[in-house]
Write an enzyme that holds these catalytic residues in place. Sequence first.
Site, PDB file in Angstrom:
ATOM      1  N   ASP A  13       1.985   9.749   0.517  1.00  0.00           N
ATOM      2  CA  ASP A  13       1.842  10.045   1.956  1.00  0.00           C
ATOM      3  C   ASP A  13       2.777   9.130   2.755  1.00  0.00           C
ATOM      4  O   ASP A  13       2.334   8.334   3.590  1.00  0.00           O
ATOM      5  CB  ASP A  13       0.386   9.878   2.418  1.00  0.00           C
ATOM      6  CG  ASP A  13      -0.143   8.452   2.244  1.00  0.00           C
ATOM      7  OD1 ASP A  13      -1.085   8.075   2.986  1.00  0.00           O
ATOM      8  OD2 ASP A  13       0.396   7.704   1.399  1.00  0.00           O
ATOM      9  N   ASP A  42       4.823   3.732   0.573  1.00  0.00           N
ATOM     10  CA  ASP A  42       5.117   4.870  -0.308  1.00  0.00           C
ATOM     11  C   ASP A  42       6.628   5.017  -0.484  1.00  0.00           C
ATOM     12  O   ASP A  42       7.115   5.286  -1.581  1.00  0.00           O
ATOM     13  CB  ASP A  42       4.590   6.181   0.285  1.00  0.00           C
ATOM     14  CG  ASP A  42       3.102   6.186   0.534  1.00  0.00           C
ATOM     15  OD1 ASP A  42       2.664   5.601   1.528  1.00  0.00           O
ATOM     16  OD2 ASP A  42       2.372   6.743  -0.294  1.00  0.00           O
ATOM     17  N   ASN A  47      -1.516   8.795   5.653  1.00  0.00           N
ATOM     18  CA  ASN A  47      -1.098   7.861   6.721  1.00  0.00           C
ATOM     19  C   ASN A  47      -0.900   8.601   8.046  1.00  0.00           C
ATOM     20  O   ASN A  47      -1.252   8.113   9.113  1.00  0.00           O
ATOM     21  CB  ASN A  47       0.210   7.178   6.328  1.00  0.00           C
ATOM     22  CG  ASN A  47      -0.002   6.126   5.263  1.00  0.00           C
ATOM     23  OD1 ASN A  47      -0.974   5.375   5.334  1.00  0.00           O
ATOM     24  ND2 ASN A  47       0.859   6.089   4.268  1.00  0.00           N
ATOM     25  N   THR A  92      -0.246   7.641  -4.581  1.00  0.00           N
ATOM     26  CA  THR A  92      -0.257   6.454  -3.713  1.00  0.00           C
ATOM     27  C   THR A  92      -0.765   6.813  -2.314  1.00  0.00           C
ATOM     28  O   THR A  92      -0.488   6.113  -1.339  1.00  0.00           O
ATOM     29  CB  THR A  92       1.144   5.807  -3.622  1.00  0.00           C
ATOM     30  OG1 THR A  92       2.063   6.727  -3.018  1.00  0.00           O
ATOM     31  CG2 THR A  92       1.651   5.385  -4.986  1.00  0.00           C
ATOM     32  N   PHE A 125      -8.291   2.548   2.462  1.00  0.00           N
ATOM     33  CA  PHE A 125      -7.910   3.754   3.211  1.00  0.00           C
ATOM     34  C   PHE A 125      -7.745   4.993   2.321  1.00  0.00           C
ATOM     35  O   PHE A 125      -8.297   6.057   2.634  1.00  0.00           O
ATOM     36  CB  PHE A 125      -6.604   3.479   3.966  1.00  0.00           C
ATOM     37  CG  PHE A 125      -6.093   4.650   4.752  1.00  0.00           C
ATOM     38  CD1 PHE A 125      -5.036   5.407   4.260  1.00  0.00           C
ATOM     39  CD2 PHE A 125      -6.661   5.004   5.962  1.00  0.00           C
ATOM     40  CE1 PHE A 125      -4.543   6.496   4.976  1.00  0.00           C
ATOM     41  CE2 PHE A 125      -6.189   6.090   6.689  1.00  0.00           C
ATOM     42  CZ  PHE A 125      -5.130   6.845   6.199  1.00  0.00           C
ATOM     43  N   ASN A 126      -6.986   4.919   1.233  1.00  0.00           N
ATOM     44  CA  ASN A 126      -6.702   6.116   0.420  1.00  0.00           C
ATOM     45  C   ASN A 126      -7.986   6.758  -0.103  1.00  0.00           C
ATOM     46  O   ASN A 126      -8.104   7.973  -0.137  1.00  0.00           O
ATOM     47  CB  ASN A 126      -5.790   5.775  -0.770  1.00  0.00           C
ATOM     48  CG  ASN A 126      -4.362   5.517  -0.351  1.00  0.00           C
ATOM     49  OD1 ASN A 126      -3.941   5.900   0.742  1.00  0.00           O
ATOM     50  ND2 ASN A 126      -3.609   4.838  -1.200  1.00  0.00           N
ATOM     51  N   HIS A 135       1.750  -2.226  -1.065  1.00  0.00           N
ATOM     52  CA  HIS A 135       0.676  -1.661  -1.887  1.00  0.00           C
ATOM     53  C   HIS A 135       1.211  -0.698  -2.965  1.00  0.00           C
ATOM     54  O   HIS A 135       0.978  -0.879  -4.155  1.00  0.00           O
ATOM     55  CB  HIS A 135      -0.285  -0.826  -1.025  1.00  0.00           C
ATOM     56  CG  HIS A 135      -0.955  -1.545   0.098  1.00  0.00           C
ATOM     57  ND1 HIS A 135      -1.995  -2.434  -0.071  1.00  0.00           N
ATOM     58  CD2 HIS A 135      -0.745  -1.451   1.428  1.00  0.00           C
ATOM     59  CE1 HIS A 135      -2.406  -2.856   1.121  1.00  0.00           C
ATOM     60  NE2 HIS A 135      -1.678  -2.287   2.033  1.00  0.00           N
ATOM     61  N   ASP A 136       1.882   0.357  -2.503  1.00  0.00           N
ATOM     62  CA  ASP A 136       2.174   1.498  -3.378  1.00  0.00           C
ATOM     63  C   ASP A 136       3.180   1.165  -4.475  1.00  0.00           C
ATOM     64  O   ASP A 136       3.143   1.763  -5.554  1.00  0.00           O
ATOM     65  CB  ASP A 136       2.664   2.681  -2.540  1.00  0.00           C
ATOM     66  CG  ASP A 136       1.587   3.175  -1.581  1.00  0.00           C
ATOM     67  OD1 ASP A 136       1.931   3.791  -0.560  1.00  0.00           O
ATOM     68  OD2 ASP A 136       0.405   2.934  -1.864  1.00  0.00           O
TER      69      ASP A 136
HETATM   70  O1  RIB Z   1      -4.667   1.104   1.905  1.00  0.00           O
HETATM   71  C1  RIB Z   1      -3.295   1.133   1.619  1.00  0.00           C
HETATM   72  C2  RIB Z   1      -2.860   2.519   1.287  1.00  0.00           C
HETATM   73  O2  RIB Z   1      -3.075   3.362   2.401  1.00  0.00           O
HETATM   74  C3  RIB Z   1      -1.356   2.631   0.987  1.00  0.00           C
HETATM   75  O3  RIB Z   1      -1.144   3.657   0.057  1.00  0.00           O
HETATM   76  C4  RIB Z   1      -0.764   3.001   2.309  1.00  0.00           C
HETATM   77  O4  RIB Z   1       0.460   3.756   2.174  1.00  0.00           O
HETATM   78  C5  RIB Z   1      -1.840   3.888   2.848  1.00  0.00           C
HETATM   79  O5  RIB Z   1      -1.652   5.194   2.297  1.00  0.00           O
HETATM   80 CA    CA Z   2       0.346   5.501   0.624  1.00  0.00          CA
END
Ligand code: RIB
Ligand code: CA
Length: 309
Positions: A10, A15, A39, A123, A164-165, A238-239
């Site tokens: 996303d 990403d 996102n 991701t 979040f994901n 993160h990703d």
């Molecule tokens: O919480 C972090 C994740 O949420 C990452 O993948 C960021 O790109 C968002 O999608």
């Molecule tokens: Ca992401």
Amino acid sequence: MPRKIIHDCDPGHDDAIAMMLALASPELEVLGITTVYGNVGLEHTAHNALVVLEILGCKVPVYAGADRPLVRERISAELVHGNSGLEGPDLPTPTAKLQKQHAVHFIIEQVLSHPGQVTLVPTGTLTNIALAMRLEPKIIPAIQQIVLMGGSIDIGNWSPSAEFNILCDPHAAKIVFDSGVPLMMCGLNLTHQTLALPERVARFRGLGTPVGEFTAQLLEFFRQHHKQRFGWEGPPIHDACAIAFLVRPELFKTRLYNVEIEANEGLAYGRTVCDYWRVTGKAPNTEVGLEVDLEGFYDLLVERIGQYR
Ligand code: RIB
Ligand code: CA
């Protein structure tokens, strides 16, 4: 033989960096990029994937997938990534177009065409992966592994409990985590170790290339939210952890745990519940990322992103 992957994402600042690492790593064969809401809305995440490929000069098919969660209302993260999802750098208009095939059909087609040989690397939210499993259950025993960025064995980042994901679509995450497919989870407990501090951002800018500059500008925008909310001097990438695990697994310390998803609304909605002390007696289903060799992680990112001209 390079490992076949589908990067489901996303984009999204981190990403985009995960895409850069994947496409510059000869250890991987990116069969396609599938996109999902998350996102920002799907129309932006799909467009952003094309934009990133334009900047990288890579020709990889991009597929649009789900534009909303299975059950809950859609949430999004414009406050983190901006309204476009890639705020910060100037962005080109992509010349490539989205594939006509739906991302979920592409995932099913590729997994069944290469049984046991395709690793899915989500991701973003897990909606596309869950839909593929429900539409064609035959893919479940045929998926080599799912290496995802999501969840956390401790605190959340979007609610006190949830990352979040996963929170975007807890029902999809429950389908995936209960599926029996071998999982590797890069959760916040791991990814929050990878803060792109100014001296690390300088390494990308120091490459002296357009993609190095693009990476630095992405990270400088991505830092704003993380400074304001968390007080950090740099954002976590993160990703990129999910892709780096596939390329250099020796950089990571992992352990097998039972991880289940809270899909009922309430304080723990969307939590990845990790049985860290093995109190349930339930069989482990997830290789959980615990630590990352930060020097090796950034050396890998700088070296591979340095390959783009
Ligand atoms: O919480 C972090 C994740 O949420 C990452 O993948 C960021 O790109 C968002 O999608
Ligand atoms: Ca992401």
